[in-house]
Write a protein that holds these residues in place. Sequence first.
Motif, PDB file in Angstrom:
ATOM      1  N   TRP A  94      -9.298   6.704-110.927  1.00 43.97           N
ATOM      2  CA  TRP A  94      -8.706   7.270-109.883  1.00 43.97           C
ATOM      3  C   TRP A  94      -7.958   6.122-109.040  1.00 43.97           C
TER       4      TRP A  94
ATOM      5  N   TRP B 282      -5.184   5.038-111.534  1.00 43.20           N
ATOM      6  CA  TRP B 282      -3.908   6.341-111.517  1.00 43.20           C
ATOM      7  C   TRP B 282      -3.192   6.190-110.385  1.00 43.20           C
ATOM      8  N   ARG B 283      -3.793   6.077-109.088  1.00 42.71           N
ATOM      9  CA  ARG B 283      -3.109   5.757-107.969  1.00 42.71           C
ATOM     10  C   ARG B 283      -2.062   4.846-107.976  1.00 42.71           C
TER      11      ARG B 283
ATOM     12  N   ARG C 161       5.171   3.888-110.855  1.00 38.42           N
ATOM     13  CA  ARG C 161       6.091   4.585-111.532  1.00 38.42           C
ATOM     14  C   ARG C 161       7.064   5.247-110.911  1.00 38.42           C
ATOM     15  N   ILE C 162       6.793   5.648-109.593  1.00 38.46           N
ATOM     16  CA  ILE C 162       7.482   5.950-108.610  1.00 38.46           C
ATOM     17  C   ILE C 162       8.631   4.957-108.264  1.00 38.46           C
TER      18      ILE C 162
ATOM     19  N   ARG D  96       0.688   5.672-110.553  1.00 34.71           N
ATOM     20  CA  ARG D  96       1.833   6.480-110.181  1.00 34.71           C
ATOM     21  C   ARG D  96       2.764   5.815-109.175  1.00 34.71           C
TER      22      ARG D  96
END
Length: 326
Positions: free
Chosen positions: A190, A193-194, A200-201, A197
């Motif tokens: 988790w 993944w944060r 990626r942003i 993410r």
Amino acid sequence: MGELQALLENHGLMLVFLNVLVEQAGLPVPAYPMLFVAGALGVQETGPSIGAVLAAVIVACLIADTGWYFAGRRLGQPMLRTICKVSISPDSCIRQTQSLYLRVGPRSLVVAKLLPGAGALSTAMAGMTGTPLPVFLFYDAIGALVWAGSGLLIGVVFSDFIDAILEGFSTYGHMALVAVVGAFLVFLAWRSWRRFRLLRITKRVPRMSVDELESRRLAGALPVVIDVRAHGDVPMERIPGSMVLDMQGALDSLDALGVAPAEADIVVYCACPNEMSAALLAERLRVAGYARTWALAGGFDEWKRRHGATVPPAAAHPGPGQATAR
């Protein structure tokens, strides 16, 4: 409670010491649950005394943290970049830790271990900023005492509940171990993944190279350059012509400069891997209408490596956005 309790009763002090030492050295092996257990066993007088556990924790913390301290003193900014790269904590948390240390100084070590991902970074910051070793050891020991004391206190208060958990471990054996390991892996997944993410942003934010920024400066068309690094009371080197802006603050400083969203060219820089903080503010500015906004590729470190010309700390004066960074 069988073999598990026997192990904890006979070797609990060594297990706590090793667990804390490994965690404080930087490995993702949480020591807080072990402190819960040590507190519960201590109050039941079936394990090492709470005083002995506190002493073991403080020694383990001082050993690991002193290593981070000297690494920060010797390696400086590259050390911080390494921590940022290997950490699964969001880069914004890392930046907040830097800002806290620059504002509060070594006193921040008292609470640093209670903040996610802040322990190793705070001790490295102590070395980087030249905090005297005795001062560092004093506040770090207090921080270790506060951190360990809170974990042990929870174990004392919820000793019956922890007793039941230990009983379950002894009864279900390998199944309970698999469940704990599985939960830990889910937690790591988790957090990873944060971070993925967030990366990626921020990758969507366009970058401007140091060479292009320098070309614009030489042509007399320097964009609005914003420094979004963590700043404290000690002046820092800056790119010439840059202004300091708090990435969480209001954007009134740009309005005060008469910068119109439709016309402004803005470049934001930081000193973190992947230009994370700069990209986050740049994205915020783009959403606010400043469409021609870039993050500086490589940040301040790349500028200094390529050009070396900065505003020296002694000569640095607050830019138009400095007030929002305080």
